[in-house]
Design an enzyme around this catalytic site. Structure first.
Site, mmCIF file in Angstrom:
data_model
loop_
_atom_site.group_PDB
_atom_site.id
_atom_site.type_symbol
_atom_site.label_atom_id
_atom_site.label_comp_id
_atom_site.label_asym_id
_atom_site.label_seq_id
_atom_site.Cartn_x
_atom_site.Cartn_y
_atom_site.Cartn_z
ATOM 1 C CG ASP A 48 -2.098 -0.964 1.044
ATOM 2 O OD1 ASP A 48 -2.236 -1.529 -0.059
ATOM 3 O OD2 ASP A 48 -2.851 -1.147 2.003
ATOM 4 N N GLY A 49 1.973 1.242 0.720
ATOM 5 C CA GLY A 49 2.849 2.405 0.724
ATOM 6 C C GLY A 49 3.372 2.724 -0.651
#
Length: 259
Positions: A48-49
């Site tokens: 997700d980062g």
């Protein structure tokens, strides 16, 4: 004569995790690709980062991003599979998100502006609790909040830091923002608020010399802030793609029924 649809031009990006770099090598050998500046869709390989990092890179040239999970957290990502990738992308549903604008003024009166896809958070810098005054659309709503911090989160970010701080999960089309305290001490019973996406929120740091506070917009941090204004940038639209039957809306709904 039936029209012929041109194939999607794909660009591949990977995080520095070994499994993401391995996937990049595999997919690049299986499918033709173009530079990011020429792509119709960016395939982001990571967690997700890395998806957030890739979306930030599309701010100057809006382009759809299709993520595949090759990281530790994959709420914003699709399952990794090498087969039929162009067909999966062509059939994918679209999720449009709007970032938050952070205008943070430091103790030196410098102004720093940044965009946040997930949230803008204010955090205490020392052992002393932060003391914040919160205004919404110019009206004081909390004269003094004693806390570890406070954040304003987008619907897309409501399942991230906001959720870990016991904030609400927000459907993507709800057109609201979550104002969520972080370890609030006083007032004890205040658990936050849901605000219209048109709201402009101003945080004023009280006793800034004694109780320094930093402001963070995704990966941009400003230390020693005195005041921070946050509002949604409806003029900026970012697009994520999700596999058919696994829409972002469905994931958000399912997350609310997870034990």
């Amino acid at each position: 004569m039936a029209s012929v649809t041109a194939p999607l031009r794909l660009a591949f990006r990977a995080s520095d995790r070994p499994e993401a770099l391995e996937a990049l090598e595999r997919l690049s050998s299986l499918y033709p690709s173009v530079p990011v500046a020429e792509a119709d869709v960016i395939v982001a390989l990571g967690g997700d980062g890395f998806m957030l990092e890739t979306l930030h890179r599309t701010l100057d040239r809006p382009v759809a991003v299709y993520g595949m999970n090759r990281g530790s957290v994959g709420f914003l990502m699709n399952d990794y599979a090498e087969e039929c990738l162009p067909e999966r992308i062509a059939a994918a549903g679209r999720a449009c998100i709007h970032p938050l604008q952070m205008d943070a003024r430091s103790e030196e009166a410098d102004l720093t502006s940044a965009l946040a896809i997930n949230e803008v958070s204010l955090l205490r810098q020392t052992r002393q609790s932060a003391k914040l005054r919160i205004l919404v659309d110019g009206q004081i709503r909390l004269d003094e909040l004693s806390c570890d911090g406070c954040m304003l989160a987008t619907p897309a970010g409501s399942t991230a830091y906001n959720l870990s701080a016991h904030g609400p999960i927000i459907p993507l089309d709800a057109q609201v923002l979550a104002l969520t305290p972080i370890s609030a001490f006083r007032p004890r019973r205040w658990r936050g608020a849901l605000l219209s996406h048109r709201a402009r929120v101003r945080f004023e740091v009280l006793e800034a010399d004694k109780r320094p506070v930093s402001a963070v917009a995704d990966s941009v941090e400003v230390r020693g802030v005195k005041a921070v204004e946050v509002y949604e940038r409806r003029d900026i639209a970012l697009t994520m793609l999700f596999d058919a039957g696994r829409s972002f809306e469905e994931r958000v709904l399912a997350e609310q029924f997870t034990a």
